[in-house]
Write a protein that holds these residues in place. Structure first.
Motif, PDB file in Angstrom:
ATOM      1  N   LEU A  22      -3.334  10.112 -12.799  1.00  0.00           N
ATOM      2  CA  LEU A  22      -3.414   8.920 -11.778  1.00  0.00           C
ATOM      3  C   LEU A  22      -2.507   9.766 -10.704  1.00  0.00           C
ATOM      4  N   ALA A  23      -1.631  10.612 -10.639  1.00  0.00           N
ATOM      5  CA  ALA A  23      -1.166  10.819  -9.553  1.00  0.00           C
ATOM      6  C   ALA A  23      -1.996  12.426  -9.055  1.00  0.00           C
ATOM      7  N   ARG A  24      -2.746  12.539  -9.059  1.00  0.00           N
ATOM      8  CA  ARG A  24      -3.438  13.831  -9.178  1.00  0.00           C
ATOM      9  C   ARG A  24      -4.497  13.192  -8.147  1.00  0.00           C
ATOM     10  N   ARG A  25      -5.242  11.852  -8.761  1.00  0.00           N
ATOM     11  CA  ARG A  25      -7.032  11.108  -8.337  1.00  0.00           C
ATOM     12  C   ARG A  25      -5.774  10.346  -6.474  1.00  0.00           C
ATOM     13  N   GLU A  26      -4.392  10.374  -6.696  1.00  0.00           N
ATOM     14  CA  GLU A  26      -3.934   9.965  -5.240  1.00  0.00           C
ATOM     15  C   GLU A  26      -3.076  11.135  -4.469  1.00  0.00           C
ATOM     16  N   SER A  27      -2.973  12.121  -4.477  1.00  0.00           N
ATOM     17  CA  SER A  27      -3.086  13.057  -3.590  1.00  0.00           C
ATOM     18  C   SER A  27      -4.042  13.428  -3.089  1.00  0.00           C
ATOM     19  N   ALA A  28      -5.185  13.642  -3.872  1.00  0.00           N
ATOM     20  CA  ALA A  28      -6.670  13.947  -3.564  1.00  0.00           C
ATOM     21  C   ALA A  28      -7.438  13.296  -2.150  1.00  0.00           C
ATOM     22  N   GLN A  29      -6.209  11.614  -1.410  1.00  0.00           N
ATOM     23  CA  GLN A  29      -6.432  11.300  -0.787  1.00  0.00           C
ATOM     24  C   GLN A  29      -5.140  11.777  -0.096  1.00  0.00           C
ATOM     25  N   GLY A  30      -4.095  12.553  -0.078  1.00  0.00           N
ATOM     26  CA  GLY A  30      -3.596  12.857   1.014  1.00  0.00           C
ATOM     27  C   GLY A  30      -2.777  12.413   0.982  1.00  0.00           C
ATOM     28  N   LEU A  31      -2.624  11.422   0.039  1.00  0.00           N
ATOM     29  CA  LEU A  31      -1.124  10.848  -0.006  1.00  0.00           C
ATOM     30  C   LEU A  31       0.023  10.794  -1.556  1.00  0.00           C
ATOM     31  N   ASN A  32       1.195  11.482  -1.102  1.00  0.00           N
ATOM     32  CA  ASN A  32       1.787  11.444  -2.809  1.00  0.00           C
ATOM     33  C   ASN A  32       1.686   9.275  -2.973  1.00  0.00           C
ATOM     34  N   PRO A  33       2.038   9.539  -4.517  1.00  0.00           N
ATOM     35  CA  PRO A  33       2.323   8.366  -5.012  1.00  0.00           C
ATOM     36  C   PRO A  33       2.663   6.759  -4.922  1.00  0.00           C
ATOM     37  N   ALA A  34       4.043   8.154  -3.925  1.00  0.00           N
ATOM     38  CA  ALA A  34       5.421   6.937  -3.553  1.00  0.00           C
ATOM     39  C   ALA A  34       4.067   6.570  -2.405  1.00  0.00           C
ATOM     40  N   GLN A  35       3.884   6.770  -1.194  1.00  0.00           N
ATOM     41  CA  GLN A  35       3.008   6.717  -0.150  1.00  0.00           C
ATOM     42  C   GLN A  35       2.496   5.801  -0.479  1.00  0.00           C
ATOM     43  N   TRP A  36       1.166   6.021  -1.435  1.00  0.00           N
ATOM     44  CA  TRP A  36       0.308   5.086  -1.928  1.00  0.00           C
ATOM     45  C   TRP A  36       0.836   3.179  -2.091  1.00  0.00           C
ATOM     46  N   ALA A  37       1.993   3.953  -3.382  1.00  0.00           N
ATOM     47  CA  ALA A  37       2.455   2.461  -3.936  1.00  0.00           C
ATOM     48  C   ALA A  37       3.092   1.271  -2.319  1.00  0.00           C
ATOM     49  N   ALA A  38       3.407   2.161  -0.714  1.00  0.00           N
ATOM     50  CA  ALA A  38       3.920   1.549   0.006  1.00  0.00           C
ATOM     51  C   ALA A  38       3.107   0.915   0.273  1.00  0.00           C
ATOM     52  N   LEU A  39       1.996   1.909   0.771  1.00  0.00           N
ATOM     53  CA  LEU A  39       1.081   1.091   1.511  1.00  0.00           C
ATOM     54  C   LEU A  39       0.243  -0.414   0.489  1.00  0.00           C
ATOM     55  N   ARG A  40       0.091  -0.493  -0.445  1.00  0.00           N
ATOM     56  CA  ARG A  40      -0.219  -1.739  -1.434  1.00  0.00           C
ATOM     57  C   ARG A  40       0.717  -2.901  -1.476  1.00  0.00           C
ATOM     58  N   TYR A  41       1.994  -2.403  -1.805  1.00  0.00           N
ATOM     59  CA  TYR A  41       3.227  -3.146  -1.299  1.00  0.00           C
ATOM     60  C   TYR A  41       3.222  -3.989  -0.532  1.00  0.00           C
ATOM     61  N   ILE A  42       2.985  -2.909   0.814  1.00  0.00           N
ATOM     62  CA  ILE A  42       3.044  -3.970   1.998  1.00  0.00           C
ATOM     63  C   ILE A  42       1.889  -4.956   2.292  1.00  0.00           C
ATOM     64  N   ALA A  43       0.112  -4.415   1.765  1.00  0.00           N
ATOM     65  CA  ALA A  43      -1.158  -5.518   1.896  1.00  0.00           C
ATOM     66  C   ALA A  43      -0.766  -6.543   1.075  1.00  0.00           C
ATOM     67  N   GLN A  44      -0.250  -6.700  -0.176  1.00  0.00           N
ATOM     68  CA  GLN A  44       0.148  -7.457  -1.064  1.00  0.00           C
ATOM     69  C   GLN A  44       1.253  -8.449  -0.595  1.00  0.00           C
ATOM     70  N   SER A  45       1.771  -8.106  -0.611  1.00  0.00           N
ATOM     71  CA  SER A  45       2.899  -8.795   0.660  1.00  0.00           C
ATOM     72  C   SER A  45       2.771  -9.258   1.352  1.00  0.00           C
TER      73      SER A  45
END
Length: 140
Positions: A22-45
């Motif tokens: 999962l971390a490899r998939r996220e990193s392949a998009q140019g962001l680390n897992p924490a950065q993806w989590a932040a984007l998701r958190y902001i959108a979901q909130s």
């Protein structure tokens, strides 16, 4: 009392490989897992009529406000997140920029969600129960 079976090491190995994949998939998009989590958190909130903040993200990720702030600052520098103005500078709301919204459409978790959606209801209930037990043990 927990018990170990001959399958336990294999299951633990599978969990580790899952996390790495999962971390490899996220990193392949140019962001680390924490950065993806932040984007998701902001959108979901925002979708739940909650005000997304750094402290809210820190609570969600079970991390320090400093670490959460560093993650958000990196997303601000990348042009994916903006800090909205607020009277209290400590609780400045976060919002996705257009670029952040566009990137989130390619969220690597969407692939995982489609795979999980293909499971039977019984499998989903059992899987969710196991994940809940594991997460509670990790968080405590």
């Amino acid at each position: 009392m927990p018990h170990e079976t001959t399958a336990t090491p294999a299951i633990v190995n599978q969990l580790e490989r899952f996390a790495c994949a999962l971390a490899r998939r996220e990193s392949a998009q140019g962001l680390n897992p924490a950065q993806w989590a932040a984007l998701r958190y902001i959108a979901q909130s925002a979708g739940q009529q909650e005000v997304p903040t750094i402290s809210g993200f820190a609570r969600l990720r079970l991390t320090t406000p400093s670490s959460a702030s560093q993650t958000v600052s990196s997303l601000v520098r990348l042009g994916l997140v903006a800090r909205a103005s607020a009277a209290d500078k400590r609780q400045r709301p976060l919002e996705l920029t257009q670029q952040g919204q566009t990137l989130l459409k390619r969220d690597p978790l969407k692939h995982l969600a489609s795979m999980v959606a293909g499971l039977s209801s019984e499998s989903l209930v059992a899987f969710s129960g196991v994940l809940d037990i594991v997460m509670r043990a990790l968080v405590l």
